[in-house]
Scaffold this motif. Structure first.
Motif, short mmCIF file in Angstrom:
data_model
loop_
_atom_site.label_atom_id
_atom_site.label_comp_id
_atom_site.label_asym_id
_atom_site.label_seq_id
_atom_site.Cartn_x
_atom_site.Cartn_y
_atom_site.Cartn_z
N GLU A 1 0.83 -1.20 0.00
CA GLU A 1 0.00 0.00 0.00
C GLU A 1 0.86 1.25 0.00
O GLU A 1 0.57 2.22 -0.70
N GLN A 2 1.93 1.23 0.78
CA GLN A 2 2.84 2.39 0.84
C GLN A 2 3.52 2.64 -0.50
O GLN A 2 3.76 3.78 -0.87
N GLN A 3 3.80 1.56 -1.24
CA GLN A 3 4.48 1.68 -2.52
C GLN A 3 3.51 1.73 -3.70
O GLN A 3 3.94 1.76 -4.85
N ASP A 4 2.22 1.71 -3.41
CA ASP A 4 1.17 1.75 -4.43
C ASP A 4 1.33 0.60 -5.43
O ASP A 4 1.20 0.79 -6.65
N LEU A 5 1.57 -0.59 -4.91
CA LEU A 5 1.70 -1.78 -5.76
C LEU A 5 0.32 -2.35 -6.06
O LEU A 5 -0.59 -2.26 -5.24
N PRO A 6 0.15 -2.96 -7.23
CA PRO A 6 -1.15 -3.52 -7.61
C PRO A 6 -1.40 -4.89 -6.98
O PRO A 6 -1.41 -5.92 -7.66
N ARG B 1 -9.15 5.40 -15.38
CA ARG B 1 -8.34 4.33 -15.94
C ARG B 1 -8.03 4.59 -17.41
O ARG B 1 -8.72 5.34 -18.09
N ASP C 1 -6.70 -7.60 -2.67
CA ASP C 1 -7.17 -7.35 -1.33
C ASP C 1 -7.17 -8.67 -0.54
O ASP C 1 -7.24 -9.75 -1.13
#
Length: 218
Positions: free
Chosen positions: A32-37, A177, A40
């Protein structure tokens, strides 16, 4: 507010999910901190249930990222099971391998480095379950190959098929998107629903998960 499932409902579902552990929570926070895909945790729990309930021994994943979704699946495999997962980014591969070791599932995981669109033609089936979470424009081009290496009665599970609702014309006033990705996913959904080899249901969980059963007879 969640566009598909309201935030309060998502938080409620998350509060009931007891399947996560310290390693998964740490990977999710870093992602989440690195905005990785990353998927959930609720999708992760669904994947784990699908692997366990089908008795899968051979699982293929398109899009390793840093190993988060792979850990959810590999943990449900028997001791002689194997997750084959593909990732193009060498740095993500390095981190994923470390994470698989941390999670204690490295012996049941084989990470392949390279373009999944090419690598998928080099692996032999049959697979019991395939998780498609790779590059969205490759969803349609890879579909026939993935179905061909999936065993009859096996599952093709695809993430992001609702794409924040943007696959529904007019649902989003200001799309965020890439329109090309949105069009690719919409076409993929259409093909899944019309493919005589598959029986498909889309679950509106998080960003949408398609679960396709390969029919024993087409």
């Amino acid at each position: 507010m969640g566009l598909i499932v309201p935030d309060l409902i998502e938080r409620y579902l998350a509060s009931l999910n007891q399947a996560s552990d310290a390693v998964l929570l740490d990977i999710a926070r870093a992602g989440e901190q690195q905005d990785l895909p990353l998927i959930d945790a609720e999708v992760g729990a669904l994947l784990r249930i699908l692997v366990a309930s089908t008795g899968a021994k051979r699982v293929l994943e398109i899009g390793t990222a840093v190993g988060y979704s792979g850990i959810w699946m590999a943990a449900a495999l028997p001791a002689d099971g194997m997750l084959l997962t593909m990732e193009k980014d060498p740095e993500r591969v390095r981190i994923a391998r470390e994470n698989f070791t941390r999670a204690g599932v490295a012996s049941r995981v084989n990470v392949m480095t390279g373009d999944a669109g090419l690598l998928v033609n080099k692996v032999a089936g049959p697979f019991d379950l395939i998780f498609q979470d790779g590059h969205k424009p490759l969803y349609v081009p890879m579909l026939d190959r993935l179905v061909s290496i999936l065993r009859p009665g096996g599952l093709l599970v695809t993430d992001n098929v609702l794409w924040d609702g943007e696959v529904v014309p007019g649902f989003i006033t200001t799309p965020r998107r890439d329109p090309a990705d949105t069009a690719a996913i919409a076409e993929y959904n259409r093909r899944l629903s019309h493919d005589p080899r598959l029986l498909t249901s889309i679950v509106p969980l998080r960003d949408g998960v398609a679960i396709s059963l390969k029919r024993t007879t087409a």
